[in-house]
Design a protein around this motif. Structure first.
Motif, short mmCIF file in Angstrom:
data_model
loop_
_atom_site.label_atom_id
_atom_site.label_comp_id
_atom_site.label_asym_id
_atom_site.label_seq_id
_atom_site.Cartn_x
_atom_site.Cartn_y
_atom_site.Cartn_z
N TYR A 135 -27.68 0.17 1.41
CA TYR A 135 -28.25 0.44 2.63
C TYR A 135 -29.50 1.17 2.49
CZ TYR A 135 -28.54 1.66 7.39
OH TYR A 135 -29.01 1.82 8.83
N ILE A 136 -29.61 2.11 1.74
CA ILE A 136 -30.84 3.06 1.59
C ILE A 136 -31.91 2.17 0.73
CG2 ILE A 136 -31.99 4.93 0.11
CD1 ILE A 136 -29.29 6.25 0.30
N MET A 138 -32.03 -1.14 0.95
CA MET A 138 -32.74 -2.47 2.20
C MET A 138 -33.69 -1.49 3.04
SD MET A 138 -30.52 -3.66 5.57
CE MET A 138 -30.93 -2.38 6.39
N LEU A 139 -33.50 -0.25 3.40
CA LEU A 139 -34.48 0.25 4.16
C LEU A 139 -35.81 0.48 3.39
CD1 LEU A 139 -32.23 3.25 5.92
CD2 LEU A 139 -33.21 1.04 6.80
N ALA A 140 -35.85 0.94 2.11
CA ALA A 140 -36.92 0.89 1.11
C ALA A 140 -37.57 -0.24 1.17
CB ALA A 140 -36.30 1.51 -0.22
N TRP A 141 -36.88 -1.39 0.94
CA TRP A 141 -37.45 -2.58 0.91
C TRP A 141 -38.31 -3.01 2.16
CZ3 TRP A 141 -39.48 -5.15 -2.82
CH2 TRP A 141 -38.74 -5.04 -4.06
N LEU A 142 -37.68 -2.67 3.10
CA LEU A 142 -38.15 -2.78 4.79
C LEU A 142 -39.63 -2.09 4.50
CD1 LEU A 142 -35.22 -2.73 7.20
CD2 LEU A 142 -36.75 -4.78 6.95
N GLY A 143 -39.62 -0.87 4.12
CA GLY A 143 -40.97 -0.07 4.00
C GLY A 143 -41.74 -1.05 2.94
N VAL A 226 -35.35 -7.89 0.95
CA VAL A 226 -34.53 -7.54 2.09
C VAL A 226 -33.35 -8.40 2.43
CG1 VAL A 226 -34.89 -7.03 4.47
CG2 VAL A 226 -36.65 -6.33 2.84
N VAL A 230 -29.36 -7.42 2.41
CA VAL A 230 -28.49 -7.44 3.64
C VAL A 230 -27.28 -8.34 3.02
CG1 VAL A 230 -28.16 -8.69 5.93
CG2 VAL A 230 -30.32 -7.34 5.34
#
Length: 279
Positions: A135-136, A138-143, A226, A230
Motif C-alpha cells: 500500500y505504501i 502504491m502511494l509512492a508510485w502514484l507520486g 500503479v 493495486v
C-alpha cells in the motif's frame, strides 16, 4: 500388453503431476509480477534515456554548462534522478520476487501437493506486513506518476510552441524561457525564441521528439506499476483472508481431534473397568 499398460500408467502419472504443478502456480501474483516488471522496466529505461536527452537539449540549444560538483544545478539533479532510477529498478526486482514467493506459499494447491503445513501467527504477520508495504509503494508510485507527468507537460508545451512557430505568419516572436519551468534561477536568462536558428534546429532535431516520446513511455510505465500495486493489494488481501480462515480451521481441527481423543480415552477406561468388574 503389460508394457503398454505400464506406459499408459506412467503417462497418466506424469499428466497428474503436471496438472498439480500447474495448479500450484499463483497466476494472480504471476500476472501482477509481470505487469510490475514491465512497468518498472519501461519507467526506468525510458526515464533514463529521456533524462540523457534532456541534458543534450540543454547543452546544445540553451548553452547551459554543467557547474562544479558542489553546486546543485539542473545537471546535478538529473544525475541524482538517474541514481534513483537504478535503485528503483533493483529494489522492485527483489520485491517482485518476494511477492511471488509469498503467493506460492499461500496457494492451496501447493499445500495439497506437499502436504498440510502448520499455519503460524508469523505467517499471518508476514502477509499483513506485505499488504501494508504494498500500500505504501502504491502511494509512492502514484507520486512518481504525478512527478513524471511534469516533464511530459513541459515537453508538450515546447512541442506546441514549435508547431505554432511553423504555422505562425505574423510578427509575433514566441520565446521559450527555462525560468518559467524552474530549471534555472531568476538571475540566469536562458531562453530561445522562434526567430533564432537554434529554436528551429531544436524543433527539427530528433532529440526533442525522441525525448518527448520517451517521457510519455516512462509515464505509461509508472501507471502500469500503479496498476500492478493495486493488483498485488487484491491478491495479498485474498491470501491474508485465506491464511486467516485456514488458521481458524486448523484450531477447530485441533480441538475436535483433542475431544475425540478424550472420548476415546474415557471409553477405553470404562471398558477396562467393566472387564475388571466382570473378571
Amino acid at each position: 500388453m503389460e508394457e503398454n499398460m505400464e506406459e499408459g500408467q506412467s503417462q497418466k502419472g506424469c499428466l497428474e503431476c503436471c496438472i498439480k504443478c500447474l495448479g500450484g502456480i499463483p497466476y494472480a501474483s504471476l500476472i501482477a509480477t509481470i505487469l510490475l516488471y514491465a512497468g518498472v522496466a519501461l519507467f526506468c529505461g525510458c526515464g533514463h534515456e529521456a533524462l540523457s536527452g534532456t541534458v543534450t537539449i540543454l547543452e546544445n540549444y540553451f548553452e547551459m554548462i554543467k557547474g562544479p560538483v558542489e553546486s546543485l544545478d539542473v545537471f546535478t539533479m538529473i544525475d541524482i534522478f538517474k541514481y534513483v532510477i537504478y535503485g528503483v529498478a533493483a529494489a522492485f526486482f527483489v520485491y517482485g520476487i518476494l511477492l511471488m514467493v509469498e503467493g506460492f506459499f499461500t496457494t492451496g494447491a501447493i499445500r495439497d501437493l506437499y502436504g498440510d503445513f502448520k499455519i503460524t501467527t508469523c505467517g499471518r504477520c508476514v502477509s499483513a506486513w506485505f499488504i501494508m508495504l504494498t500500500y505504501i509503494f502504491m502511494l509512492a508510485w502514484l507520486g512518481v506518476t504525478a512527478f513524471t507527468s511534469l516533464p511530459v507537460f513541459m515537453y508538450f508545451n515546447i512541442w506546441t510552441i514549435c508547431q505554432n512557430a511553423t504555422i505562425n505568419e505574423g510578427p509575433a516572436n514566441l520565446c521559450l524561457d527555462l525560468r518559467q519551468f524552474g530549471l534555472v534561477t531568476l538571475v540566469d536568462e536562458k531562453k530561445v525564441c522562434t526567430s533564432s536558428d537554434k529554436f528551429l534546429k531544436m524543433c527539427e532535431s530528433t532529440e526533442l521528439d525522441m525525448t518527448f516520446h520517451l517521457f510519455i513511455c516512462a509515464l505509461a510505465g509508472a501507471g502500469a506499476a500503479v496498476i500492478a500495486m493495486v493488483h498485488y493489494l487484491m491478491v495479498l488481501s485474498a491470501n491474508w483472508a485465506y491464511v486467516k480462515d485456514a488458521c481458524r480451521m486448523q484450531k477447530y481441527e485441533d480441538i475436535k481431534s483433542k475431544e475425540e481423543q478424550e472420548l476415546h480415552d474415557i471409553h477405553s477406561t470404562r471398558s477396562k473397568e467393566r472387564l475388571n468388574a466382570y473378571t
